[in-house]
Design a protein around this motif. Structure first.
Motif, mmCIF file in Angstrom:
data_model
loop_
_atom_site.group_PDB
_atom_site.id
_atom_site.type_symbol
_atom_site.label_atom_id
_atom_site.label_comp_id
_atom_site.label_asym_id
_atom_site.label_seq_id
_atom_site.Cartn_x
_atom_site.Cartn_y
_atom_site.Cartn_z
ATOM 1 N N UNK A 35 61.549 -55.289 40.403
ATOM 2 C CA UNK A 35 62.925 -54.951 40.749
ATOM 3 C C UNK A 35 63.179 -53.446 40.764
ATOM 4 N N UNK A 36 62.723 -52.740 39.736
ATOM 5 C CA UNK A 36 62.951 -51.291 39.698
ATOM 6 C C UNK A 36 61.755 -50.581 39.071
ATOM 7 N N UNK A 37 61.736 -49.280 39.191
ATOM 8 C CA UNK A 37 60.576 -48.493 38.767
ATOM 9 C C UNK A 37 60.371 -48.483 37.251
ATOM 10 N N UNK A 38 61.367 -48.857 36.468
ATOM 11 C CA UNK A 38 61.226 -48.888 35.008
ATOM 12 C C UNK A 38 60.434 -50.106 34.538
ATOM 13 N N UNK A 39 60.355 -51.126 35.357
ATOM 14 C CA UNK A 39 59.629 -52.344 34.995
ATOM 15 C C UNK A 39 58.156 -52.199 35.364
ATOM 16 N N UNK A 40 57.281 -52.686 34.492
ATOM 17 C CA UNK A 40 55.845 -52.540 34.753
ATOM 18 C C UNK A 40 55.263 -53.705 35.551
ATOM 19 N N UNK A 41 55.978 -54.840 35.564
ATOM 20 C CA UNK A 41 55.467 -56.008 36.286
ATOM 21 C C UNK A 41 56.632 -56.942 36.631
ATOM 22 N N UNK A 42 56.341 -57.980 37.369
ATOM 23 C CA UNK A 42 57.375 -58.917 37.810
ATOM 24 C C UNK A 42 57.994 -59.672 36.630
ATOM 25 N N UNK A 43 57.233 -59.876 35.562
ATOM 26 C CA UNK A 43 57.777 -60.565 34.390
ATOM 27 C C UNK A 43 58.823 -59.709 33.679
ATOM 28 N N UNK A 44 58.597 -58.402 33.626
ATOM 29 C CA UNK A 44 59.585 -57.512 33.006
ATOM 30 C C UNK A 44 60.854 -57.438 33.858
ATOM 31 N N UNK A 45 60.738 -57.673 35.157
ATOM 32 C CA UNK A 45 61.898 -57.637 36.051
ATOM 33 C C UNK A 45 62.696 -58.940 36.047
ATOM 34 N N UNK A 46 62.016 -60.089 36.059
ATOM 35 C CA UNK A 46 62.704 -61.354 36.307
ATOM 36 C C UNK A 46 62.551 -62.409 35.214
ATOM 37 N N UNK A 47 61.989 -62.048 34.092
ATOM 38 C CA UNK A 47 61.821 -63.009 33.001
ATOM 39 C C UNK A 47 62.758 -62.649 31.855
ATOM 40 N N UNK A 48 62.978 -63.590 30.975
ATOM 41 C CA UNK A 48 63.825 -63.292 29.814
ATOM 42 C C UNK A 48 63.012 -62.691 28.674
ATOM 43 N N UNK A 54 54.187 -54.618 27.604
ATOM 44 C CA UNK A 54 55.474 -53.976 27.330
ATOM 45 C C UNK A 54 55.929 -54.263 25.899
ATOM 46 N N UNK A 55 55.627 -55.449 25.394
ATOM 47 C CA UNK A 55 55.953 -55.775 24.012
ATOM 48 C C UNK A 55 55.228 -54.860 23.043
ATOM 49 N N UNK A 56 53.952 -54.578 23.320
ATOM 50 C CA UNK A 56 53.180 -53.662 22.473
ATOM 51 C C UNK A 56 53.787 -52.268 22.485
ATOM 52 N N UNK A 57 54.167 -51.790 23.653
ATOM 53 C CA UNK A 57 54.756 -50.455 23.777
ATOM 54 C C UNK A 57 56.072 -50.386 23.013
ATOM 55 N N UNK A 58 56.917 -51.409 23.144
ATOM 56 C CA UNK A 58 58.202 -51.433 22.440
ATOM 57 C C UNK A 58 58.013 -51.477 20.931
ATOM 58 N N UNK A 59 56.999 -52.165 20.461
ATOM 59 C CA UNK A 59 56.722 -52.257 19.032
ATOM 60 C C UNK A 59 56.295 -50.883 18.481
ATOM 61 N N UNK A 60 55.492 -50.158 19.252
ATOM 62 C CA UNK A 60 55.026 -48.835 18.833
ATOM 63 C C UNK A 60 56.164 -47.816 18.798
ATOM 64 N N UNK A 61 57.143 -47.959 19.700
ATOM 65 C CA UNK A 61 58.239 -46.998 19.798
ATOM 66 C C UNK A 61 59.324 -47.209 18.736
#
Length: 62
Positions: A35-48, A54-61
């Motif tokens: 959907x947009x450039x901030x999403x890394x894949x289709x699941x990050x764009x259209x999934x809940x 992305x979960x690993x990155x969010x956990x590290x941050x």
């Protein structure tokens, strides 16, 4: 997944490895992509849920 074309919601197994740039709706067969450039894949764009990478990155941050 949430189809941007027909609005259908359906379950799709999320891969643990790799990024998927597009998906196909199981109801209307529309192929849709990120959907947009901030999403890394289709699941990050259209999934809940975010994809495993992305979960690993969010956990590290936190």
């Amino acid at each position: 997944m949430n189809c941007p074309n027909c609005g259908s919601k359906y379950k799709q197994k999320m891969p643990q490895i790799g990024k998927h740039m597009n998906s196909k709706c199981v109801f209307c067969y529309t192929v849709f992509g990120i959907k947009n450039s901030k999403d890394c894949c289709v699941y990050c764009s259209y999934s809940n849920k975010l994809c495993p990478e992305a979960q690993k990155i969010n956990t590290k941050n936190k």
